[in-house]
Design a protein around this motif. Structure first.
Motif, PDB file in Angstrom:
ATOM      1  N   GLY A  97      19.728  29.229  32.303  1.00  0.00           N
ATOM      2  CA  GLY A  97      20.217  30.172  31.310  1.00  0.00           C
ATOM      3  C   GLY A  97      21.585  30.712  31.654  1.00  0.00           C
ATOM      4  N   PHE A  98      21.925  31.772  30.943  1.00  0.00           N
ATOM      5  CA  PHE A  98      23.243  32.374  31.081  1.00  0.00           C
ATOM      6  C   PHE A  98      23.139  33.873  30.833  1.00  0.00           C
ATOM      7  CE2 PHE A  98      22.589  31.179  26.731  1.00  0.00           C
ATOM      8  CZ  PHE A  98      23.037  32.274  26.011  1.00  0.00           C
ATOM      9  N   GLY A  99      24.193  34.583  31.194  1.00  0.00           N
ATOM     10  CA  GLY A  99      24.229  36.020  30.995  1.00  0.00           C
ATOM     11  C   GLY A  99      25.537  36.605  31.468  1.00  0.00           C
ATOM     12  N   ALA A 100      25.465  37.875  31.853  1.00  0.00           N
ATOM     13  CA  ALA A 100      26.667  38.579  32.283  1.00  0.00           C
ATOM     14  C   ALA A 100      26.290  39.646  33.309  1.00  0.00           C
ATOM     15  CB  ALA A 100      27.358  39.224  31.082  1.00  0.00           C
ATOM     16  N   HIS A 101      27.294  40.115  34.019  1.00  0.00           N
ATOM     17  CA  HIS A 101      27.088  41.203  34.967  1.00  0.00           C
ATOM     18  C   HIS A 101      28.167  42.265  34.773  1.00  0.00           C
ATOM     19  CE1 HIS A 101      29.971  38.665  37.226  1.00  0.00           C
ATOM     20  NE2 HIS A 101      30.414  39.824  37.718  1.00  0.00           N
ATOM     21  N   LEU A 102      27.814  43.492  35.129  1.00  0.00           N
ATOM     22  CA  LEU A 102      28.724  44.634  35.081  1.00  0.00           C
ATOM     23  C   LEU A 102      28.375  45.532  36.253  1.00  0.00           C
ATOM     24  CD1 LEU A 102      30.859  46.406  33.620  1.00  0.00           C
ATOM     25  CD2 LEU A 102      28.943  47.415  32.364  1.00  0.00           C
ATOM     26  N   GLY A 103      29.388  45.980  36.976  1.00  0.00           N
ATOM     27  CA  GLY A 103      29.112  46.839  38.115  1.00  0.00           C
ATOM     28  C   GLY A 103      30.374  47.435  38.695  1.00  0.00           C
ATOM     29  N   ALA A 104      30.212  48.025  39.841  1.00  0.00           N
ATOM     30  CA  ALA A 104      31.339  48.641  40.541  1.00  0.00           C
ATOM     31  C   ALA A 104      31.116  48.519  42.040  1.00  0.00           C
ATOM     32  CB  ALA A 104      31.469  50.103  40.151  1.00  0.00           C
ATOM     33  N   ILE A 105      32.199  48.355  42.766  1.00  0.00           N
ATOM     34  CA  ILE A 105      32.142  48.343  44.220  1.00  0.00           C
ATOM     35  C   ILE A 105      33.242  49.247  44.756  1.00  0.00           C
ATOM     36  CG2 ILE A 105      31.130  46.054  44.423  1.00  0.00           C
ATOM     37  CD1 ILE A 105      33.903  44.983  45.106  1.00  0.00           C
ATOM     38  N   GLY A 106      33.013  49.757  45.947  1.00  0.00           N
ATOM     39  CA  GLY A 106      34.019  50.577  46.605  1.00  0.00           C
ATOM     40  C   GLY A 106      35.041  49.716  47.307  1.00  0.00           C
ATOM     41  N   SER A 107      35.969  50.354  47.980  1.00  0.00           N
ATOM     42  CA  SER A 107      36.974  49.589  48.706  1.00  0.00           C
ATOM     43  C   SER A 107      36.306  48.825  49.850  1.00  0.00           C
ATOM     44  CB  SER A 107      38.063  50.513  49.241  1.00  0.00           C
ATOM     45  OG  SER A 107      37.491  51.453  50.126  1.00  0.00           O
ATOM     46  N   GLY A 108      36.901  47.700  50.198  1.00  0.00           N
ATOM     47  CA  GLY A 108      36.351  46.871  51.265  1.00  0.00           C
ATOM     48  C   GLY A 108      36.358  45.417  50.866  1.00  0.00           C
ATOM     49  N   ASP A 109      35.506  44.645  51.519  1.00  0.00           N
ATOM     50  CA  ASP A 109      35.430  43.207  51.272  1.00  0.00           C
ATOM     51  C   ASP A 109      34.414  42.887  50.189  1.00  0.00           C
ATOM     52  OD1 ASP A 109      37.251  42.717  53.241  1.00  0.00           O
ATOM     53  OD2 ASP A 109      35.798  42.020  54.718  1.00  0.00           O
ATOM     54  N   TYR A 110      34.807  42.032  49.267  1.00  0.00           N
ATOM     55  CA  TYR A 110      33.886  41.412  48.313  1.00  0.00           C
ATOM     56  C   TYR A 110      33.635  40.029  48.876  1.00  0.00           C
ATOM     57  CZ  TYR A 110      32.120  39.400  43.945  1.00  0.00           C
ATOM     58  OH  TYR A 110      31.351  38.795  42.985  1.00  0.00           O
ATOM     59  N   GLY A 115      32.573  31.111  50.959  1.00  0.00           N
ATOM     60  CA  GLY A 115      33.649  31.100  51.932  1.00  0.00           C
ATOM     61  C   GLY A 115      34.330  32.436  52.052  1.00  0.00           C
ATOM     62  N   GLY A 116      35.610  32.470  51.681  1.00  0.00           N
ATOM     63  CA  GLY A 116      36.443  33.650  51.874  1.00  0.00           C
ATOM     64  C   GLY A 116      35.947  34.893  51.181  1.00  0.00           C
ATOM     65  N   SER A 117      36.730  35.921  51.256  1.00  0.00           N
ATOM     66  CA  SER A 117      36.369  37.169  50.608  1.00  0.00           C
ATOM     67  C   SER A 117      37.609  37.776  49.963  1.00  0.00           C
ATOM     68  CB  SER A 117      35.754  38.146  51.607  1.00  0.00           C
ATOM     69  OG  SER A 117      36.664  38.464  52.631  1.00  0.00           O
ATOM     70  N   GLU A 118      37.368  38.635  49.009  1.00  0.00           N
ATOM     71  CA  GLU A 118      38.431  39.394  48.366  1.00  0.00           C
ATOM     72  C   GLU A 118      38.452  40.780  49.011  1.00  0.00           C
ATOM     73  OE1 GLU A 118      40.294  37.987  45.878  1.00  0.00           O
ATOM     74  OE2 GLU A 118      39.106  36.172  46.105  1.00  0.00           O
ATOM     75  N   VAL A 119      39.611  41.277  49.341  1.00  0.00           N
ATOM     76  CA  VAL A 119      39.730  42.592  49.960  1.00  0.00           C
ATOM     77  C   VAL A 119      40.263  43.563  48.916  1.00  0.00           C
ATOM     78  CG1 VAL A 119      40.814  43.946  51.778  1.00  0.00           C
ATOM     79  CG2 VAL A 119      40.127  41.580  52.223  1.00  0.00           C
ATOM     80  N   TYR A 120      39.525  44.658  48.715  1.00  0.00           N
ATOM     81  CA  TYR A 120      39.924  45.679  47.742  1.00  0.00           C
ATOM     82  C   TYR A 120      40.282  46.965  48.479  1.00  0.00           C
ATOM     83  CZ  TYR A 120      37.707  42.468  44.516  1.00  0.00           C
ATOM     84  OH  TYR A 120      37.365  41.356  43.807  1.00  0.00           O
ATOM     85  N   ARG A 121      41.423  47.507  48.146  1.00  0.00           N
ATOM     86  CA  ARG A 121      41.870  48.755  48.763  1.00  0.00           C
ATOM     87  C   ARG A 121      41.345  49.968  48.006  1.00  0.00           C
ATOM     88  NH1 ARG A 121      44.154  46.284  52.508  1.00  0.00           N
ATOM     89  NH2 ARG A 121      45.964  44.950  52.425  1.00  0.00           N
ATOM     90  N   ASN A 122      40.909  49.764  46.760  1.00  0.00           N
ATOM     91  CA  ASN A 122      40.363  50.841  45.928  1.00  0.00           C
ATOM     92  C   ASN A 122      39.044  50.378  45.319  1.00  0.00           C
ATOM     93  OD1 ASN A 122      42.753  52.482  46.200  1.00  0.00           O
ATOM     94  ND2 ASN A 122      43.744  51.043  44.811  1.00  0.00           N
ATOM     95  N   SER A 123      38.342  51.304  44.694  1.00  0.00           N
ATOM     96  CA  SER A 123      37.130  50.941  43.969  1.00  0.00           C
ATOM     97  C   SER A 123      37.485  50.000  42.828  1.00  0.00           C
ATOM     98  CB  SER A 123      36.462  52.198  43.404  1.00  0.00           C
ATOM     99  OG  SER A 123      36.052  53.037  44.449  1.00  0.00           O
ATOM    100  N   GLN A 124      36.557  49.089  42.521  1.00  0.00           N
ATOM    101  CA  GLN A 124      36.807  48.070  41.504  1.00  0.00           C
ATOM    102  C   GLN A 124      35.625  47.957  40.549  1.00  0.00           C
ATOM    103  OE1 GLN A 124      39.648  45.996  41.303  1.00  0.00           O
ATOM    104  NE2 GLN A 124      40.463  47.322  42.890  1.00  0.00           N
ATOM    105  N   ILE A 125      35.933  47.652  39.318  1.00  0.00           N
ATOM    106  CA  ILE A 125      34.914  47.302  38.332  1.00  0.00           C
ATOM    107  C   ILE A 125      34.663  45.801  38.453  1.00  0.00           C
ATOM    108  CG2 ILE A 125      34.437  47.084  35.849  1.00  0.00           C
ATOM    109  CD1 ILE A 125      34.340  49.930  36.763  1.00  0.00           C
ATOM    110  N   LEU A 126      33.405  45.404  38.375  1.00  0.00           N
ATOM    111  CA  LEU A 126      33.045  43.995  38.355  1.00  0.00           C
ATOM    112  C   LEU A 126      32.537  43.668  36.957  1.00  0.00           C
ATOM    113  CD1 LEU A 126      31.081  43.704  41.717  1.00  0.00           C
ATOM    114  CD2 LEU A 126      33.468  43.135  41.279  1.00  0.00           C
ATOM    115  N   LEU A 127      33.037  42.601  36.384  1.00  0.00           N
ATOM    116  CA  LEU A 127      32.632  42.163  35.057  1.00  0.00           C
ATOM    117  C   LEU A 127      32.783  40.662  35.005  1.00  0.00           C
ATOM    118  CD1 LEU A 127      31.928  42.705  32.046  1.00  0.00           C
ATOM    119  CD2 LEU A 127      34.382  42.879  31.655  1.00  0.00           C
ATOM    120  N   GLY A 128      31.743  39.971  34.556  1.00  0.00           N
ATOM    121  CA  GLY A 128      31.870  38.528  34.511  1.00  0.00           C
ATOM    122  C   GLY A 128      30.701  37.843  33.849  1.00  0.00           C
TER     123      GLY A 128
END
Length: 175
Positions: A97-110, A115-128
């Motif tokens: 199936g399929f769907g979507a996500h919505l959320g938030a993360i604080g600063s740090g590593d995603y 493999g690698g990671s995304e580094v966020y210096r501020n809080s971020q919205i997640l949507l996808g």
């Protein structure tokens, strides 16, 4: 990390499948154990670990929701899933199936599963957008279902980037 975890999840799923088949062989009938209306449980995934619920709208169509917790964040995922018998085993269901996500993360590593990671210096919205493909096994003569799946994800708000991770679910179901 990826191959080792995938092997671990597959081993657990195979053990549940074997135990379930042994229980099925020892019982005369597994009637009324091959489907359910609603299930609630735990989902352990490559992105988040959390609480899940699955509701069947009819015999083959389900809605699944996951309230996932991750390091410094929370993500809600909704999925539309099609289910069908797999390998002529009534207790084993293939789903996709399929769907979507919505959320938030604080600063740090995603941390990305592959493999690698995304580094966020501020809080971020997640949507996808999310996909799912997997197998679910209903353990005969019990109210327990175990699932193993792959979850591809496209992160749009902080990306775009693509990631895919395994998921392991354990649910208690209600008829």
């Amino acid at each position: 990390m990826g191959m080792k975890n995938t092997f671990y999840y597959l081993s657990i799923f195979a053990a549940f499948l074997f135990i379930g088949q042994q229980a099925n062989a020892q019982t005369a009938s597994s009637a009324n154990t091959t489907s359910y209306n609603f299930a609630a449980g735990l989902k352990f995934g490559g992105y988040e670990n959390g609480i899940s619920g699955k509701y069947f709208m009819n015999d083959n169509t389900a809605l699944e929701g996951v309230l996932g917790f991750r390091n410094s964040g929370l993500v809600v995922t909704g999925l539309y899933e099609l289910n069908m018998e797999a390998f002529n085993i009534p207790e084993l269901k293939f789903y996709y199936g399929f769907g979507a996500h919505l959320g938030a993360i604080g600063s740090g590593d995603y941390r990305r599963f592959g493999g690698g990671s995304e580094v966020y210096r501020n809080s971020q919205i997640l949507l996808g957008a999310d996909g799912i493909i997997g197998l679910e096994y209903i353990i005969p003569q019990s109210p327990i279902a175990v699932s193993l799946d792959l979850n591809p994800r496209v992160e749009l708000a902080t990306g775009p980037f693509f990631d895919i991770a395994p998921g392991l679910g354990v649910k208690y179901f209600f008829k």
